[in-house]
Design a protein around this motif. Structure first.
Motif, short mmCIF file in Angstrom:
data_model
loop_
_atom_site.label_atom_id
_atom_site.label_comp_id
_atom_site.label_asym_id
_atom_site.label_seq_id
_atom_site.Cartn_x
_atom_site.Cartn_y
_atom_site.Cartn_z
N UNK A 1 31.60 48.56 48.93
CA UNK A 1 32.42 47.35 48.81
C UNK A 1 32.70 47.03 47.35
N UNK A 2 31.70 47.26 46.49
CA UNK A 2 31.91 47.03 45.06
C UNK A 2 33.01 47.96 44.52
N UNK A 3 32.99 49.23 44.94
CA UNK A 3 34.01 50.18 44.50
C UNK A 3 35.39 49.74 44.98
N UNK A 4 35.47 49.32 46.24
CA UNK A 4 36.74 48.82 46.77
C UNK A 4 37.24 47.62 45.97
N UNK A 5 36.32 46.73 45.62
CA UNK A 5 36.70 45.54 44.86
C UNK A 5 37.22 45.92 43.49
N UNK B 1 31.67 40.73 34.10
CA UNK B 1 31.46 39.47 34.82
C UNK B 1 30.07 39.41 35.44
N UNK B 2 29.67 40.51 36.07
CA UNK B 2 28.38 40.52 36.75
C UNK B 2 27.21 40.50 35.76
N UNK B 3 27.29 41.35 34.75
CA UNK B 3 26.14 41.54 33.87
C UNK B 3 26.01 40.45 32.81
N UNK B 4 27.09 39.80 32.46
CA UNK B 4 27.03 38.76 31.43
C UNK B 4 27.07 37.36 32.03
N UNK B 5 28.06 37.11 32.89
CA UNK B 5 28.24 35.77 33.44
C UNK B 5 27.26 35.49 34.57
N UNK B 6 27.27 36.32 35.62
CA UNK B 6 26.45 36.04 36.79
C UNK B 6 24.96 36.14 36.47
N UNK B 7 24.58 37.16 35.69
CA UNK B 7 23.16 37.31 35.36
C UNK B 7 22.66 36.15 34.51
N UNK B 8 23.46 35.72 33.54
CA UNK B 8 23.05 34.59 32.69
C UNK B 8 22.96 33.29 33.47
N UNK B 9 23.79 33.16 34.51
CA UNK B 9 23.79 31.94 35.32
C UNK B 9 22.79 32.02 36.48
N UNK B 10 22.10 33.16 36.60
CA UNK B 10 21.14 33.32 37.68
C UNK B 10 21.78 33.51 39.04
N UNK C 1 26.12 38.17 44.13
CA UNK C 1 27.22 39.04 43.72
C UNK C 1 28.10 39.47 44.90
N UNK C 2 27.57 39.88 46.07
CA UNK C 2 28.46 40.24 47.18
C UNK C 2 29.39 39.10 47.59
N UNK C 3 28.85 37.89 47.63
CA UNK C 3 29.67 36.73 47.99
C UNK C 3 30.76 36.49 46.96
N UNK C 4 30.40 36.54 45.69
CA UNK C 4 31.37 36.28 44.62
C UNK C 4 32.40 37.40 44.55
N UNK D 1 33.40 39.21 47.05
CA UNK D 1 34.28 39.00 48.19
C UNK D 1 35.32 37.94 47.93
N UNK D 2 34.88 36.84 47.31
CA UNK D 2 35.81 35.77 46.97
C UNK D 2 36.84 36.25 45.95
N UNK D 3 36.40 37.03 44.98
CA UNK D 3 37.32 37.56 43.96
C UNK D 3 38.35 38.48 44.60
N UNK D 4 37.92 39.32 45.55
CA UNK D 4 38.84 40.23 46.21
C UNK D 4 39.90 39.45 46.99
N UNK D 5 39.48 38.42 47.72
CA UNK D 5 40.42 37.61 48.51
C UNK D 5 41.42 36.91 47.59
#
Length: 325
Positions: free
Chosen positions: A243-247, A270-279, A284-287, A289-293
């Motif tokens: 799913x990550x590759x598809x996204x 986005x994942x390694x800097x923003x999401x990781x820093x924000x905990x 990530x799968x939810x976010x 998915x939202x980004x893909x939509x």
């Protein structure tokens, strides 16, 4: 001359980049480089109009095969990586016989089923695949030196340079294939399949060829990852990773060669800097998915469309038009 200058500046930036990062960021950079090859190889398959849910499993085939070639047969690691890629391509040819009896949605589901069967085989048989735990203690890339630089492949910087060179060469090959008559035929198979068939094009043969080439490079990406991490297991190549590759591909866009690469880089940052820093890394799968939509709804042509708009040259006004203004 201008393109050459841009290329040289880009290469210099890629060489200097890891030295400006922390150790953990250097490791992320290694995986990013490998994922760039994975998502670009996936795009080659989509040129024929077919989208697969088993591409990550094919990547795992390359990783498992290369690991077994080194552990069981004692084959030199660089050679085993090439053999892992060849094994993935040959398996794709075998899978093409049942899969290319289907098209569109049915191919998508069929590829998912084939991938799950392969993963179940890995889990079921402890010999030689290691069962659920997979294979550990995979031989690393042997150290060597070029001039005064010593490549220590336990260090992420050295492996980044090695993997980067392999990936750049692979991207060049994939780009040349797309621009060749074979690549143009892939496009024809997608957009004008009836006309292509009427012109004498063997649709199934070209779909199989695209599937095999894409799988070979995916297998090479898997081999690069396996020999860096030192272990492979079935869970590393499940549907969540797919799913990550598809996204990456959808968000980046698949109309240009650089689209999926752009999506992979932007979403990894986005994942390694923003999401990781924000905990929020667990979300990530939810976010994603939202980004893909949101991308499908508001940016259907992907991030590549923004680059095209930004680089589009404005028409130069004619002298009489300037005089009128």
């Amino acid at each position: 001359m201008r393109n050459l200058s841009i290329l040289l500046v880009g290469l210099a930036a890629l060489i200097a980049l890891p030295h400006a990062l922390s150790f953990s960021q250097q490791e992320i950079l290694v995986f990013l480089v490998i994922n760039v090859l994975l998502v670009t190889s996936y795009r080659l398959l989509t040129l024929t109009g077919e989208w697969s849910l088993g591409h990550v499993v094919i990547m795992g085939v390359g990783a498992y095969a290369s690991a077994l070639y080194t552990k069981e047969l004692g084959i030199y690691v660089p050679v085993s990586m090439i053999l892992g890629a060849v094994t993935a391509a040959l398996l794709a040819v075998l899978l093409s016989f049942p899969l290319f009896r289907m098209k569109g949605f049915y191919f998508l589901i069929g590829s998912f089923a084939a991938g799950e069967i392969i993963r179940l085989i890995w889990k079921r048989f402890r010999e030689p695949f290691g069962g659920v735990r997979g294979i550990s203690g995979i031989d690393p890339m042997p150290d060597f030196s070029i001039g005064i630089y010593q490549f220590d492949f336990f260090e992420p910087v050295s492996y980044y340079y090695f993997a980067g060179a392999i990936v750049i060469a692979s991207l060049w090959v994939l780009w040349r294939i797309e621009k060749s008559p074979v690549g143009l035929t892939f496009h024809a198979v997608h957009w004008q399949d009836k006309l292509a068939q009427a012109s004498g094009v063997n649709l199934r043969a070209y779909r199989t060829l695209a599937f095999a080439i894409a799988s070979g490079f995916a297998g090479l990406a898997g081999a690069l990852q396996g020999h860096y991490v030192g272990t492979v297991n079935p869970n590393s190549f499940d549907i969540e990773v797919m799913v990550f590759v598809l996204t990456w591909a959808i968000v980046g866009g698949t109309q240009t060669f650089y689209g999926p690469i752009l999506g992979c880089i932007v979403l990894t940052v986005l994942n390694e800097i923003v999401l990781r820093e924000m905990g929020l890394e667990q979300a990530r799968p939810l976010i994603y998915g939202a980004i893909m939509i949101l991308s499908i709804l508001f940016l259907p042509n992907g991030l590549e469309s923004l680059v095209q708009k930004a680089t589009r040259r404005k028409p130069v006004a004619k002298p009489e038009e300037k005089a009128a203004t």
